[in-house]
Design a protein around this motif. Sequence first.
Motif, PDB file in Angstrom:
ATOM      1  N   GLY A 267       0.806  -1.208   0.000  1.00 19.18           N
ATOM      2  CA  GLY A 267       0.000   0.000   0.000  1.00 19.18           C
ATOM      3  C   GLY A 267       0.841   1.260   0.000  1.00 19.18           C
ATOM      4  O   GLY A 267       0.501   2.248  -0.671  1.00 19.18           O
ATOM      5  N   LEU A 268       1.960   1.246   0.746  1.00 16.51           N
ATOM      6  CA  LEU A 268       2.853   2.399   0.729  1.00 16.51           C
ATOM      7  C   LEU A 268       3.460   2.600  -0.653  1.00 16.51           C
ATOM      8  O   LEU A 268       3.542   3.719  -1.156  1.00 16.51           O
ATOM      9  N   ALA A 269       3.894   1.492  -1.266  1.00 15.70           N
ATOM     10  CA  ALA A 269       4.544   1.583  -2.571  1.00 15.70           C
ATOM     11  C   ALA A 269       3.598   2.091  -3.652  1.00 15.70           C
ATOM     12  O   ALA A 269       4.046   2.594  -4.691  1.00 15.70           O
ATOM     13  N   ALA A 270       2.291   1.962  -3.415  1.00 12.62           N
ATOM     14  CA  ALA A 270       1.314   2.450  -4.385  1.00 12.62           C
ATOM     15  C   ALA A 270       1.171   3.970  -4.344  1.00 12.62           C
ATOM     16  O   ALA A 270       0.572   4.564  -5.242  1.00 12.62           O
ATOM     17  N   ARG A 271       1.730   4.599  -3.311  1.00 11.68           N
ATOM     18  CA  ARG A 271       1.663   6.055  -3.209  1.00 11.68           C
ATOM     19  C   ARG A 271       2.834   6.670  -3.976  1.00 11.68           C
ATOM     20  O   ARG A 271       3.948   6.148  -3.949  1.00 11.68           O
TER      21      ARG A 271
ATOM     22  N   ASN B 295       9.407   3.991  -5.218  1.00 11.11           N
ATOM     23  CA  ASN B 295      10.661   3.251  -5.342  1.00 11.11           C
ATOM     24  C   ASN B 295      10.663   1.951  -4.540  1.00 11.11           C
ATOM     25  O   ASN B 295      11.536   1.098  -4.749  1.00 11.11           O
ATOM     26  N   ALA B 296       9.712   1.789  -3.643  1.00 10.39           N
ATOM     27  CA  ALA B 296       9.711   0.640  -2.730  1.00 10.39           C
ATOM     28  C   ALA B 296       9.067  -0.582  -3.378  1.00 10.39           C
ATOM     29  O   ALA B 296       8.115  -1.175  -2.857  1.00 10.39           O
ATOM     30  N   THR B 297       9.595  -0.986  -4.524  1.00  4.94           N
ATOM     31  CA  THR B 297       9.087  -2.190  -5.181  1.00  4.94           C
ATOM     32  C   THR B 297       9.556  -3.421  -4.404  1.00  4.94           C
ATOM     33  O   THR B 297      10.579  -3.368  -3.701  1.00  4.94           O
ATOM     34  N   PRO B 298       8.860  -4.545  -4.526  1.00  6.93           N
ATOM     35  CA  PRO B 298       9.295  -5.755  -3.807  1.00  6.93           C
ATOM     36  C   PRO B 298      10.734  -6.142  -4.099  1.00  6.93           C
ATOM     37  O   PRO B 298      11.501  -6.478  -3.184  1.00  6.93           O
TER      38      PRO B 298
ATOM     39  N   GLN C 234      17.086   8.505  -1.385  1.00  9.33           N
ATOM     40  CA  GLN C 234      16.527   7.475  -2.254  1.00  9.33           C
ATOM     41  C   GLN C 234      15.003   7.392  -2.187  1.00  9.33           C
ATOM     42  O   GLN C 234      14.400   6.602  -2.911  1.00  9.33           O
ATOM     43  N   GLY C 235      14.391   8.167  -1.305  1.00 12.29           N
ATOM     44  CA  GLY C 235      12.943   8.279  -1.294  1.00 12.29           C
ATOM     45  C   GLY C 235      12.204   7.029  -0.852  1.00 12.29           C
ATOM     46  O   GLY C 235      11.038   6.847  -1.203  1.00 12.29           O
ATOM     47  N   LEU C 236      12.841   6.172  -0.059  1.00 10.73           N
ATOM     48  CA  LEU C 236      12.177   4.957   0.405  1.00 10.73           C
ATOM     49  C   LEU C 236      11.427   5.223   1.701  1.00 10.73           C
ATOM     50  O   LEU C 236      11.738   6.168   2.436  1.00 10.73           O
ATOM     51  N   PRO C 237      10.425   4.423   1.994  1.00 16.70           N
ATOM     52  CA  PRO C 237       9.640   4.655   3.211  1.00 16.70           C
ATOM     53  C   PRO C 237      10.482   4.550   4.481  1.00 16.70           C
ATOM     54  O   PRO C 237      11.471   3.799   4.533  1.00 16.70           O
TER      55      PRO C 237
END
Length: 584
Positions: free
Chosen positions: A22-26, A31-34, A101-104
């Motif tokens: 859900g976070l990666a969909a924002r 950038n937080a792909t699996p 890197q813009g990761l959560p």
Amino acid sequence: MTYTAPTAEQRFVLDVIADLPGLAARPHYANATPDMVDAILAESGKLATNVFAPLNAVGDRTHAKLADGVVTLPPGFADAYKLYIDGGWAGLGVAEVHGGQGLPFAVNVAVQEQLTSANMAFALCMMLSQGAIEALAAHASPELQDRYLAKLVSGEWTGTMNLTEPSAGSDVGALKSRAEPHADGSYRIKGTKIYITWGEHDAAANIVHLVLARLPDAPPGTKGISLFLCPKFLPDGARNDLKCVGIEHKLGIHASPTCTMSFGDNDACVGYLVGAEGSGMRAMFTMMNNARVQVGLQGVAIAEAATQHALAYARQRVQSAKFGGGRDAVRIIEHADVRRTLMTCRALTEATRALVYLNAAAVDRAHAGDAAGAGLADLLTPISKGWATDVGVEVASLALQVFGGMGYVEETGAAQFLRDARIAPIYEGTNGIQALDLVGRKLGADGGAHWQEVFAQVRDTVHDLTASPDLAGLAPWLEDALAATKAATLWLAGANNPDDVAAGATPYLRMMGLTLGGWLLAKQALAAQQGLAAGTGDPAFLAAKIATARFYAEQLLPQVGALSGPVTRGAASLYAISEEDLAA
């Protein structure tokens, strides 16, 4: 042996509890792909195992040392820090606009857990810098950001937080450090700060100190405090008028230099205002709230490392025969009481991990503009910091017990986990302060909407458990815990005597932690059951998740009901003995 956080467990919690998909969909966290997260955790695990962990005992034995104002780290630390910055780890959770890197934050927390499990004293440096970056990104002027953020984000420079003074600990409003305006728009800072983590060291080219101080015409209390950036080296390369005048000799985290910092001995310490005058506490709380979640994570990390250490010993230590069994000696892991200890360690560690990751994901949602996420993050932060760090100490102590007398001997390494863990309930606001924050501020925020929403989600999980033939047995334990916690929450909301509320604050925080931990483990058990039914995932791992949730429900959740009395009893018994008789 070295111990770091288990990647498979982290990924499961990130997906099931933090809702990483859900976070990666924002757009904020695209950038937080699996594949990206898998690669990050695999590589940071190598860094933790191969670089940080081998230095853990070295730092504990050797300590950071101060001579002539210069702190020298134990052998290998400066080289290890260079590997950390060369790998680009410092900017992992920083927005791309600032060079990160813009990761959560949730992913950053998972990486930080690995590093902290491997070497808590060393990982403190990274934790403080991350908080400094967030504070400057949120509150500093574009000019200060342009000058300082890039080097902090790259890790070439590190950051610190300077609040505490000899006469101003938890009462920050009593601080005496002064800031005098200067003609060039900067300020001259004068004062002494104590307990400054990584305030001086030889691993980075510069250290950016964020310092709370009071302007000449500022009102008393916290409203009169401003925040200033004081670099060790000024933009022209000159050494600023600040220095480390002492480092503490501590129970644990020996490799982490805890400094007494003197600013302006020659009345020439240059500082730059961060944010508006008088808004220092607002800016500093940005850093402190980040740090409080990460200190809660320290409890998780130490619990994980101590549990793995105890498990490895229990699997190879052969001792007396099993109780009620034959004469042959067995490995101590086969003894029921040792199993109970190890399962308690495992269950508490997994519960606190889930709570802290949920908290981090709520912070991510808040940064993306989600008001509900912001409210949840505010509610969970004191629970994460307070309960998870208490658990870190508890689990480190239980793990040492598995070693028996050998655990008390330094050479086994079990004692270091306990010594290192003990600071976490103290710094970044003692756990008593966290409990008071929870009952005094966070429960009443928005009319109690946030705890009511969380309790509604716990209730939904009870219903899901009840509908599952394999997990229905967990439902009554969680339902009873929820009922007791809700009743205690309503009692605190209706209490008129502030002392009565304060008296129940600490047991209430533990009550909330235990209940939410049981809820989050139950959610994981439901997800694991679905995975088993669908034939997805490692069956042994999923079965173990279910078994851990069941153990927690049956063995630990019953403590929640027992805490109802201490929460609601009031303060009378605390003051029943006079101060003089108490001291007699």
